[in-house]
Design a protein around this motif. Sequence first.
Motif, PDB file in Angstrom:
ATOM      1  N   GLU A 248       0.832  -1.199   0.000  1.00 49.51           N
ATOM      2  CA  GLU A 248       0.000   0.000   0.000  1.00 49.51           C
ATOM      3  C   GLU A 248       0.877   1.264   0.000  1.00 49.51           C
ATOM      4  O   GLU A 248       0.642   2.206  -0.761  1.00 49.51           O
ATOM      5  CB  GLU A 248      -0.899  -0.034   1.262  1.00 49.51           C
ATOM      6  CG  GLU A 248      -1.967   1.034   1.328  1.00 49.51           C
ATOM      7  CD  GLU A 248      -3.015   0.883   0.233  1.00 49.51           C
ATOM      8  OE1 GLU A 248      -3.156  -0.244  -0.293  1.00 49.51           O
ATOM      9  OE2 GLU A 248      -3.659   1.897  -0.112  1.00 49.51           O
ATOM     10  N   LYS A 249       1.906   1.232   0.818  1.00 50.68           N
ATOM     11  CA  LYS A 249       2.797   2.379   0.944  1.00 50.68           C
ATOM     12  C   LYS A 249       3.511   2.663  -0.387  1.00 50.68           C
ATOM     13  O   LYS A 249       3.592   3.806  -0.837  1.00 50.68           O
ATOM     14  CB  LYS A 249       3.821   2.087   2.051  1.00 50.68           C
ATOM     15  CG  LYS A 249       4.590   3.310   2.501  1.00 50.68           C
ATOM     16  CD  LYS A 249       5.416   2.975   3.728  1.00 50.68           C
ATOM     17  CE  LYS A 249       6.531   3.989   3.908  1.00 50.68           C
ATOM     18  NZ  LYS A 249       7.642   3.481   4.704  1.00 50.68           N
ATOM     19  N   CYS A 250       4.002   1.597  -1.009  1.00 40.84           N
ATOM     20  CA  CYS A 250       4.688   1.734  -2.294  1.00 40.84           C
ATOM     21  C   CYS A 250       3.764   2.330  -3.344  1.00 40.84           C
ATOM     22  O   CYS A 250       4.154   3.193  -4.121  1.00 40.84           O
ATOM     23  CB  CYS A 250       5.129   0.372  -2.810  1.00 40.84           C
ATOM     24  SG  CYS A 250       6.727  -0.107  -2.257  1.00 40.84           S
ATOM     25  N   PHE A 251       2.541   1.829  -3.341  1.00 42.09           N
ATOM     26  CA  PHE A 251       1.582   2.274  -4.347  1.00 42.09           C
ATOM     27  C   PHE A 251       1.265   3.758  -4.193  1.00 42.09           C
ATOM     28  O   PHE A 251       1.300   4.533  -5.159  1.00 42.09           O
ATOM     29  CB  PHE A 251       0.304   1.426  -4.252  1.00 42.09           C
ATOM     30  CG  PHE A 251      -0.832   1.964  -5.073  1.00 42.09           C
ATOM     31  CD1 PHE A 251      -0.745   1.950  -6.463  1.00 42.09           C
ATOM     32  CD2 PHE A 251      -1.955   2.512  -4.475  1.00 42.09           C
ATOM     33  CE1 PHE A 251      -1.779   2.467  -7.237  1.00 42.09           C
ATOM     34  CE2 PHE A 251      -2.984   3.027  -5.238  1.00 42.09           C
ATOM     35  CZ  PHE A 251      -2.892   3.008  -6.614  1.00 42.09           C
ATOM     36  N   LEU A 252       0.998   4.181  -2.967  1.00 38.80           N
ATOM     37  CA  LEU A 252       0.681   5.601  -2.724  1.00 38.80           C
ATOM     38  C   LEU A 252       1.860   6.483  -3.112  1.00 38.80           C
ATOM     39  O   LEU A 252       1.707   7.534  -3.748  1.00 38.80           O
ATOM     40  CB  LEU A 252       0.341   5.820  -1.243  1.00 38.80           C
ATOM     41  CG  LEU A 252      -0.985   5.193  -0.794  1.00 38.80           C
ATOM     42  CD1 LEU A 252      -1.174   5.361   0.714  1.00 38.80           C
ATOM     43  CD2 LEU A 252      -2.167   5.813  -1.547  1.00 38.80           C
ATOM     44  N   CYS A 253       3.021   6.008  -2.740  1.00 37.20           N
ATOM     45  CA  CYS A 253       4.237   6.751  -3.003  1.00 37.20           C
ATOM     46  C   CYS A 253       4.481   6.897  -4.513  1.00 37.20           C
ATOM     47  O   CYS A 253       4.838   7.975  -5.003  1.00 37.20           O
ATOM     48  CB  CYS A 253       5.347   5.991  -2.312  1.00 37.20           C
ATOM     49  SG  CYS A 253       6.930   6.685  -2.502  1.00 37.20           S
ATOM     50  N   ALA A 254       4.263   5.831  -5.247  1.00 33.86           N
ATOM     51  CA  ALA A 254       4.455   5.867  -6.705  1.00 33.86           C
ATOM     52  C   ALA A 254       3.500   6.870  -7.333  1.00 33.86           C
ATOM     53  O   ALA A 254       3.865   7.634  -8.229  1.00 33.86           O
ATOM     54  CB  ALA A 254       4.230   4.481  -7.300  1.00 33.86           C
ATOM     55  N   ASN A 255       2.279   6.890  -6.825  1.00 32.91           N
ATOM     56  CA  ASN A 255       1.289   7.815  -7.374  1.00 32.91           C
ATOM     57  C   ASN A 255       1.607   9.262  -7.061  1.00 32.91           C
ATOM     58  O   ASN A 255       1.263  10.165  -7.804  1.00 32.91           O
ATOM     59  CB  ASN A 255      -0.111   7.462  -6.872  1.00 32.91           C
ATOM     60  CG  ASN A 255      -0.904   6.775  -7.957  1.00 32.91           C
ATOM     61  OD1 ASN A 255      -0.807   7.137  -9.129  1.00 32.91           O
ATOM     62  ND2 ASN A 255      -1.659   5.768  -7.577  1.00 32.91           N
ATOM     63  N   GLU A 256       2.283   9.464  -5.938  1.00 32.44           N
ATOM     64  CA  GLU A 256       2.673  10.821  -5.584  1.00 32.44           C
ATOM     65  C   GLU A 256       3.737  11.339  -6.550  1.00 32.44           C
ATOM     66  O   GLU A 256       3.779  12.512  -6.877  1.00 32.44           O
ATOM     67  CB  GLU A 256       3.234  10.806  -4.162  1.00 32.44           C
ATOM     68  CG  GLU A 256       2.638  11.879  -3.274  1.00 32.44           C
ATOM     69  CD  GLU A 256       3.096  11.641  -1.859  1.00 32.44           C
ATOM     70  OE1 GLU A 256       4.106  12.240  -1.467  1.00 32.44           O
ATOM     71  OE2 GLU A 256       2.444  10.830  -1.162  1.00 32.44           O
ATOM     72  N   LEU A 257       4.614  10.415  -6.982  1.00 32.64           N
ATOM     73  CA  LEU A 257       5.702  10.809  -7.871  1.00 32.64           C
ATOM     74  C   LEU A 257       5.251  10.944  -9.318  1.00 32.64           C
ATOM     75  O   LEU A 257       5.807  11.716 -10.085  1.00 32.64           O
ATOM     76  CB  LEU A 257       6.827   9.764  -7.823  1.00 32.64           C
ATOM     77  CG  LEU A 257       7.563   9.562  -6.506  1.00 32.64           C
ATOM     78  CD1 LEU A 257       8.577   8.439  -6.660  1.00 32.64           C
ATOM     79  CD2 LEU A 257       8.263  10.832  -6.081  1.00 32.64           C
ATOM     80  N   ALA A 258       4.248  10.158  -9.695  1.00 30.45           N
ATOM     81  CA  ALA A 258       3.851  10.116 -11.103  1.00 30.45           C
ATOM     82  C   ALA A 258       3.052  11.353 -11.488  1.00 30.45           C
ATOM     83  O   ALA A 258       2.237  11.840 -10.713  1.00 30.45           O
ATOM     84  CB  ALA A 258       3.019   8.864 -11.365  1.00 30.45           C
ATOM     85  N   GLY A 259       3.313  11.882 -12.643  1.00 32.09           N
ATOM     86  CA  GLY A 259       2.559  13.017 -13.146  1.00 32.09           C
ATOM     87  C   GLY A 259       1.098  12.655 -13.333  1.00 32.09           C
ATOM     88  O   GLY A 259       0.206  13.388 -12.909  1.00 32.09           O
TER      89      GLY A 259
END
Lengths: 339, 230
Positions: A201-212
Amino acid sequence: MSTKDFVTYVKSNNLVDVLQDYPIAKDFLANFRLDAISKALPLPQALEEVEEETLDEFGLDKHGMLQKFYMFMENFAQREETSTTVSSLTILGGLNKLKKRESIELTIVSGEVVSVVGPTGSGKSRLLNDIECLAQRDTPTGRQILINGEALDEIQRFEMGGKLVAQLSQNMNFVMDLTVREFLEKHANGRLAKNADEIVEKCFLCANELAGEKFPIDTKVTQLSGGQSRALMIADTANMSNSPIILIDEIENAGIDRRQAVELLAKSEKIILISTHDPLLALMADKRIVIKNGGIDRVIETSDTERKSLAAIEKIDNTLQMFRNRLRTGEIITEDLLR
Amino acid sequence: MKLVTVAGPPSSGKTSVILKLIEGMDMDKGSIGVVKFDCLTSFDKLSYQEAGIPVHIGFSGKICPDHYYVSNIEDAVQWGIQSGFDLLITESAGLCNRCSPYINGILSVCVIDNLSGINTPRKIGPMMRFADIVVITKGDIVSQAEREVFAFNVKQVNTAAKVIFVNGITGQGIFLLATFLKLARDIRTLKDLKLRFTTPAAVCSYCTGETRIGEAYQMGMLKKLEFDGK
């Protein structure tokens, strides 16, 4: 548990309970085509019902299969992998391609970001290779790499080898045909992580924060855009990879917040080396290594003056980003937008 | 002379790894020779010759590649000794997933690539399960996570193996592999040494050239697949 404990444990518990306690045991059964084995018995008894020919096809008998299982359990039933604590990395200079000495002794501590700059073919990958194989004056460059200030003997080197360095590069793609969730779960299981769901879950949220552009968790990883893929790889490396050193070969311009990405990696207390031509990334680093003629020419510390220009470069970058977004949303580009 | 056996599926990068390895071994030119066991055709001879490496190629043709390998490996070793090599590397193609060309006491390397699919390490048989060193190639084009999961799957079926990532193009990782190879022991002959795993059980009528399908033509060692309701 020691091997002896596992032997006792496996002998006195039904397979169904063993699988409950150690779900990874299921992989072992699948690997040896024993999926259909009776689960209501302990493994030694259950193996009695298996035809010898099946075991023989793997070059094993019942005893051999049991031994394999004990060894497997001892290796994989442990709690989370322990990672090597690396608080610093030191590069001691060797020789460049012209056989001139590099007068360099550079120590990088965890949380620090160092960029590597130089023309293509100048020897950037030779440096990254030396770090990866923990060179001890025995590679073509003659450099030595110290970990926590100390030289490494052969055994330590090979124990660490391969686990020390995580790599991220522009050429990397996902090849697994999995959704983002499945992909992250696979990685978490491979790391034998205890709290897999939480990390996923943490990885997923984090990836979405970085992605445009945001993406849902059930997207296939192969369908992600370049920026989204990069964001997921970075989030995954920061949160899940045990490797204390990260080597990055450029982070592309589009579809990802580069600054945030580098900050995220630095925050995870890793040592970061970025090979880049991008002034924004290079100036974000604390230091930069300049490579020339196959050797380290010098190390420049990012000065306050340079940092000040970072703001101006960022402004240019933001302007370009704004143009990109306008293009994407179908708007018209005019010169007065530059004012 | 030291002997090292290298095996791996087709196109996994065996030849590239061996070429980089020979470069990285830092030994005299001509002191390392290669014997390539292939099935029908091979294009590797040129690659080795271009690099100035003495090479001998053998084609198994209609013979089972593993039987062919075992019956020729001692001759290969004698060729190597007579040629004055310090190190002989044998390279053999994928064979059939069931077999492996590894010999007890002889350093064995399996080369597989990251693109072959995440579960592939779990499916490859003795070729991977009995190797001392597993070299994973093409890691530069997949994500870090996939590399880690791939290596994990290798470890699952070959817990004792050393796993090394090698980039066959740049040679990254070759240094570790070269260091392990230096530990290979010296031999004068393979006589009386044993394979780590049996070659396929034969002989059935198809081994001897039968091509017709049907029970009437099936003789010798057979294994029948059971379908439901039969």
